[in-house]
Design an enzyme around this catalytic site. Structure first.
Site, mmCIF file in Angstrom:
data_model
loop_
_atom_site.group_PDB
_atom_site.id
_atom_site.type_symbol
_atom_site.label_atom_id
_atom_site.label_comp_id
_atom_site.label_asym_id
_atom_site.label_seq_id
_atom_site.Cartn_x
_atom_site.Cartn_y
_atom_site.Cartn_z
ATOM 1 N N GLU A 37 30.514 37.384 42.006
ATOM 2 C CA GLU A 37 31.531 36.341 41.916
ATOM 3 C C GLU A 37 31.707 35.640 43.265
ATOM 4 O O GLU A 37 31.923 36.305 44.278
ATOM 5 C CB GLU A 37 32.863 36.956 41.465
ATOM 6 N N LEU A 51 33.254 35.515 35.935
ATOM 7 C CA LEU A 51 34.174 36.580 36.360
ATOM 8 C C LEU A 51 34.074 37.740 35.366
ATOM 9 O O LEU A 51 34.989 37.988 34.578
ATOM 10 C CB LEU A 51 35.593 36.007 36.404
ATOM 11 N N SER A 52 32.954 38.434 35.388
ATOM 12 C CA SER A 52 32.599 39.405 34.356
ATOM 13 C C SER A 52 31.855 40.573 34.986
ATOM 14 O O SER A 52 30.623 40.608 34.987
ATOM 15 C CB SER A 52 31.695 38.741 33.312
ATOM 16 N N GLU A 53 32.586 41.535 35.513
ATOM 17 C CA GLU A 53 31.924 42.634 36.230
ATOM 18 C C GLU A 53 31.012 43.458 35.335
ATOM 19 O O GLU A 53 29.995 43.994 35.799
ATOM 20 C CB GLU A 53 32.947 43.555 36.891
ATOM 21 N N ASP A 57 37.984 48.551 43.334
ATOM 22 C CA ASP A 57 38.936 48.745 42.245
ATOM 23 C C ASP A 57 38.462 48.106 40.935
ATOM 24 O O ASP A 57 38.830 48.555 39.850
ATOM 25 C CB ASP A 57 40.292 48.130 42.617
ATOM 26 N N HIS A 92 44.232 47.093 44.563
ATOM 27 C CA HIS A 92 43.260 46.530 45.510
ATOM 28 C C HIS A 92 43.103 47.420 46.731
ATOM 29 O O HIS A 92 42.789 46.940 47.816
ATOM 30 C CB HIS A 92 43.712 45.142 45.994
HETATM 31 C C1 LIG Z 1 38.435 42.277 37.255
HETATM 32 C C2 LIG Z 1 38.672 41.489 38.483
HETATM 33 N N1 LIG Z 1 37.643 40.841 39.058
HETATM 34 C C3 LIG Z 1 37.809 40.105 40.163
HETATM 35 C C4 LIG Z 1 39.038 39.992 40.743
HETATM 36 C C5 LIG Z 1 39.223 39.167 42.021
HETATM 37 N N2 LIG Z 1 39.912 37.935 41.684
HETATM 38 C C6 LIG Z 1 41.254 37.858 41.744
HETATM 39 S S1 LIG Z 1 41.807 36.411 41.173
HETATM 40 C C7 LIG Z 1 40.260 35.851 40.855
HETATM 41 C C8 LIG Z 1 40.067 34.507 40.258
HETATM 42 C C9 LIG Z 1 40.768 34.422 38.953
HETATM 43 O O1 LIG Z 1 40.670 33.150 38.451
HETATM 44 P P1 LIG Z 1 41.510 32.656 37.211
HETATM 45 O O2 LIG Z 1 41.437 33.671 36.119
HETATM 46 O O3 LIG Z 1 41.033 31.309 36.874
HETATM 47 O O4 LIG Z 1 43.012 32.627 37.693
HETATM 48 P P2 LIG Z 1 43.656 31.786 38.885
HETATM 49 O O5 LIG Z 1 43.475 32.597 40.131
HETATM 50 O O6 LIG Z 1 42.960 30.483 38.948
HETATM 51 O O7 LIG Z 1 45.092 31.667 38.548
HETATM 52 C C10 LIG Z 1 39.316 36.795 41.206
HETATM 53 C C11 LIG Z 1 37.859 36.640 41.085
HETATM 54 C C12 LIG Z 1 40.095 40.708 40.141
HETATM 55 N N3 LIG Z 1 41.316 40.693 40.665
HETATM 56 N N4 LIG Z 1 39.886 41.420 39.011
#
Ligand SMILES: Cc1ncc(C[n+]2csc(CCOP(=O)(O)OP(=O)(O)O)c2C)c(N)n1
Ligand SMILES: Cc1ncc(C[n+]2csc(CCOP(=O)(O)OP(=O)(O)O)c2C)c(N)n1
Ligand SMILES: [Mg+2]
Ligand SMILES: [Mg+2]
Lengths: 330, 323, 330, 323
Positions: free
Chosen positions: C36, C65-67, C92, C136
């Site tokens: 990501e 965003l797909s681990e 995490d 985290h």
């Molecule tokens: C499972 C997971 N993967 C990655 C992250 C790191 N992370 C936190 S917010 C984010 C982006 C999320 O984007 P979105 O769903 O569009 O929400 P926004 O932040 O734009 O409100 C990422 C990659 C996380 N918290 N949880």
């Protein structure tokens, strides 16, 4: 909760657990049960046989094949004040539900500053020995124990399966309740009625003076068999912790004080397993009691292979336990 | 589809081989279970053979396949030698996975058969990897991955198809919808009629076919493979089908009789036999001969298995970790 | 691979890891990198800065965003003969990718009878201390260590971060490479060029004769600080295992032979943690070397709370380590 | 929508409170970071306030809400007292989560605010639980759950909406599509134009609305809430929106200028202010007064926070486990 009676009868694990569920549901309308195939069909292990008919589809229901959603439903329902119980068909499938268990269920109480209790029970069969290969044979207790916020129960007897399930459902925290598939056909004489085995109380399964063997779940039975083989030559004390968190260290220490020797046996992998943890605790609290090096017999550093010749080689057998005892006692 | 008579006969015999192999394994397992032995899980794909054979007919030897725990047919159709299949299912060192995998974990690197999988839905994310490798290397290999109607409820289904669609990976996602996930009817897993329609959520084609009709499967898989090979991205194919038996050997039959009757006249092997006869490719005697040949092959494989040793535990450490 | 030169310069963790990736990608076209935000943007930690530009979008790319899909892509690509490296933004988030790691990547070699190698590296930051709260701040090494088939690397120095990442990428097995977020601003003088620190070789960070302290990752630094505070009073030997599997037991035993005392320090939870495991191994292989009870200082039985006053209380501080050493040595 | 003038003004001031609170927190955090302190992560929802306020206007106090790490607005709009929000974000014992949660984990049991979540997509499965509890108890409570455009790529999204649709659970799934997940454009997360269209995969409504228009959000959320309360099942609502700032404080702005310009004139608070003025509900002076009141409220909350103690670590064990 009615006390146990003196009438005794033969019982198998599944029926014991089913009775515990039945009693808990009868006693408390907040206890609900769901998971894959557990409603109409009664569960692939027959865990919930008859319960949907008895308590209705609102309290006992089938879910889609979605462990993450099941675990989320469970945690969310617990937050709302219900007392959910779920079945995960094999503990191996927890891998797809880990986030909802670990980052959600186990942490929400802390993250909310103690506002939300999550009284929930996850029932899952575990363990090797059924030739079900690498993805249906694990015992993941070490992961759950390494996760603050969870309690972990691993019964070895039919009596405990019933009594500990009752206690788990009554507990106000997320509890992993892991029963061993290879104990499926176990049969034991037990009382009628309902009883509770409190979390955190070990059982001395066999008294002895030469060595303390701590073993739980299937391995308790193998340790007993090894001790029986050594009967007359080595006097083995066998402690079954029954619950791994909370853990009854006192009973183990009391025994080691007597024997001076400690052997822990488990089938899940050695590395960062329960054995090392018990050795750590005993060293910390009673190093001077140990006459010799504490030992752990555990699973080999391998996923569980299929073929019987291989599977038996990666999980402790009676002969391995016996050999370890003999080596220690000489 | 334009198959030669020989090809058609080969497809027929492959279907029969899958069927007979599974019946034979069940017999051997049942025999052992009667003796108090538990030889492991066995998931029969009897009734679903047209899907594996139809899809495989459209794949090249170097195309990748990811299978499930109900994967004997996928393996045999992709070209896994029957000896290796039989030996693996019965835990011999000569098996496809040298006895380490078992029925649910048949692997064969030499034909890019990337394994069965005991975790429902878990093959789909893995398929992204071989598909990506093909794109990265500029080969035009396609990856096929099978899963069930229950599998479509896993998060892995969504993540994998979504990413494949975004990246236009050369994958065909084959949903074998046999109406049940263990004992659970598909209506408890999917709120819409056709799982294929979920393709809309990813902007890819989602054809729905009669999975018991070999030629429908062939045509649809063929189009999806061409699309994938041409760099146009993945396809989700739903094959409606029916397994003859309950989920596995320890689950009793529980599906309503009227469903069973509905599917009784739609056996894919019967249909193919009728086709061969009607098309004048094989008369009753020729069919009999084909069937007998299969039985011979299977008999030899069972003998091979019985002569094979069990794996030696001394090798385990080397099998777990690569040097 | 070019050897290290004698030119020295200051380096920080992220740049060190970036250089290791760069060198590995330059040397082997099969090394690919995805995750990501790591492509166009260069990673939220800047891990992959400049690499997409240099190696192209086919070898360095952004994923959804797909681990679970990322881990599957990684494992599948490794099966196909590539040598993928992925970043999981915080360890995490492995909770949503556990199945692809544990039931797939770690087991496929075994399940295929050894046919498929899975050379793959998962880079993830870990650890508490940054006020990022319960979801985290974890260090999940104990889970990975309890999973046969995986290797686990936890570097503490900039030198090792670079050298061990090179080794991890070169290894033919799935390797979890966990670097501690609180070391983000560490700066060290290191050589130019590329080097390898082999997996399985501990480093003696400080020599001493009174007590052996085994500590890795951030805790190595805290142990060093505690030892420095005790300088002149207690002679502390500090061993940094650098990799937890494989684990260099010999170096630990050699030290305990000298000191007779063992203290293990880690920030992840005590229960079924690395400390108990090291105590188990040392007891098994060198019980007679121990003059007193081996001890473990580890994380408190709690998820990581947010507020600094709480966070500091659940993770070992320099003062905790110092107190433990003092108690042991008296 | 038929709101009174007071209700409209209250919605406006709630939006302003969210905005000012976030600006204030960022200032305090930035100040601390300048001193070498790292006070944790802070995710601003500035620009997205109309969604939280619009949705909440349709919820009852006893309805459940699951939020995200970008959840200050959700909390304030649902009715969390600003004192508790400010105190929590700055780690005080008087905070919503007594200092244990922080900005990403605001909880308030008294208003059924079921928490922020640091794991993208993880709120959706939890929402099934409160929704099920309502059904089981025969209450008509609704559950609302927020997530982002990136969140729609998680397996949890699929599993939760699928199960909710099958069970007809009373949930509204609110996707705040602000076009970016951290630094990644939505086109890398979703291969189709509208995330709302994914509702088709579950046979439920999937309206797509301008999330910066309070009244559009209100109408759509209102319909979804009625549907849920009436037992007709879940709705997936996509709200197109834009966050004013980069993902969080440690990520520099990287989004193309033309996107930023496009959204510059669509600020939800500006639009609402214009509406109040145009509708004759509040003139410039009245608006100024409303804004000043918000600032007062916030100032008091900051003072409350500064006077509050930090939590006492002696209590940790009791907070982790229930008795
Ligand atoms: C499972 C997971 N993967 C990655 C992250 C790191 N992370 C936190 S917010 C984010 C982006 C999320 O984007 P979105 O769903 O569009 O929400 P926004 O932040 O734009 O409100 C990422 C990659 C996380 N918290 N949880
Ligand atoms: C993640 C996971 N959950 C549950 C199971 C147990 N299980 C094995 S097969 C099966 C049913 C799968 O149904 P479907 O996907 O329709 O495939 P079919 O068996 O019908 O071929 C279940 C529940 C599993 N193996 N993995
Ligand atoms: Mg099915
Ligand atoms: Mg977004």
């Amino acid at each position: 909760m009615p006390a146990e009676t003196t009438v005794r009868r033969k019982l198998k694990p599944i029926v014991a657990m089913n009775e515990a569920l039945d009693a808990a549901m009868a006693a408390d309308d907040d206890v609900v049960l769901f998971g894959e195939d557990i409603g109409a069909y009664g569960g692939v292990w027959a865990l919930s046989k008859g319960l949907q008919k008895k308590y209705g589809e609102l309290r006992v229901f089938d879910t889609p094949l979605s462990e993450c959603a099941i675990m989320g439903t469970c945690a969310g329902a617990a937050m709302a004040g219900l007392r959910p119980v779920i079945e995960i068909m094999y503990v191996d499938f927890m891998t797809v539900a880990m986030d909802q268990l670990v980052n959600q269920a186990a942490k929400i109480r802390l993250m909310s500053g103690g506002a939300f209790d999550l009284p929930m029970t996850i029932i899952a069969p575990c363990g090797a020995g059924t030739s079900e290969a690498a993805q249906h044979s694990n015992s993941l207790e070490a992961w759950f124990l390494n996760t603050p916020g969870l309690k972990v129960v691993m019964p070895s007897t039919v009596y405990d399966m019933k009594g500990l399930l009752t206690a788990a459902i009554g507990d106000n925290n997320p509890v992993m309740y892991l029963w061993h598939k290879a104990l499926y056909d176990l049969e034991e004489e037990v009382p009628d009625g309902v009883w509770t085995v409190p979390l955190g109380e070990a059982a001395v399964r066999r008294e002895g003076g030469d060595i303390t063997v701590v073993a739980y779940s299937l391995m308790m039975h193998r340790a007993m068999a090894a001790a029986a083989e050594l009967d007359g030559r080595v006097s083995v004390e066998i402690i079954d912790p029954r619950t791994l968190h909370p853990f009854d260290l006192d009973t183990v220490l009391r025994s080691v004080r007597k024997t001076g020797r400690l052997l822990v046996v488990h089938e899940s992998p050695l590395r960062c397993g329960v054995g090392g943890d018990i050795v750590r605790r005993v060293c910390e609290a009673g190093f001077e009691l140990l006459q010799q090096a504490p030992q752990v017999v555990g699973g080999v550093d391998s996923p569980i292979p299929f073929s019987k010749s291989l599977e038996d080689a990666v999980v402790p057998q009676v002969s391995d336990i016996r050999a370890a005892i003999e080596t220690m006692v000489e | 589809m334009n198959f030669t008579a020989d090809e058609l006969k080969r497809m027929y015999t492959t279907m029969v081989l899958i069927r007979k192999f599974e019946q034979n394994s069940i017999e051997i397992f049942a025999e052992r279970m009667k003796r108090g032995d538990f030889p492991g899980a066995l998931h029969s794909s009897e009734g679903q053979e047209a899907i594996a054979v139809g899809v495989s007919s459209q794949l090249r030897p170097d195309d990748y396949v990811f299978s499930t725990y109900r994967g004997h047919g996928h393996a045999i159709a992709k070209g896994m030698p029957i000896n290796k299949v039989v030996a693996e299912v019965h835990g011999r060192a000569t098996g496809a996975s040298r006895g380490y995998g078992g029925s649910m974990h048949l692997f064969d690197k030499s034909i890019n058969f990337m394994g069965g999988n005991g975790i429902v839905g878990a093959g789909l994310p893995l398929a992204l990897g071989t598909a990506y490798a093909a794109v990265k290397r500029g080969t035009d290999q396609v990856t096929a991955v099978y899963f069930g109607d229950g599998g479509a409820s896993q998060g892995a289904f969504h993540e994998a198809i979504n990413m494949a669609a975004i990246k236009k990976y050369p994958i065909i996602f084959i949903c074998e919808n046999n109406q049940y996930a263990a004992t659970t009817h598909v209506s408890v897993n999917c709120p819409i009629e056709d799982i294929g329609d979920r393709a809309k959520a990813y902007g890819i084609p989602g054809p729905v076919v009669d999975g018991n009709n070999l030629f429908e499967v062939v045509d649809t898989a063929g189009a999806a493979v061409s699309r994938a090979r041409g760099g146009e991205g993945p396809t989700l194919i739903e094959c409606k089908t029916w397994r003859h038996r309950a989920h596995c050997m320890v689950i009793p039959e529980h599906r309503p009789g009227k469903d069973r009757e509905h599917w009784a006249n739609r056996d894919p092997i019967d249909q193919m036999r009728d086709h061969l006869t009607a098309a004048g490719i094989a008369d009753a005697a020729a069919i009999e001969q084909l069937d007998a040949d299969v039985q011979e092959q299977l008999k030899a494989a069972v003998a091979f298995m019985q002569d094979s040793p069990f794996p030696d535990p001394a090798e385990i450490a080397e099998v777990v970790y690569a040097g």
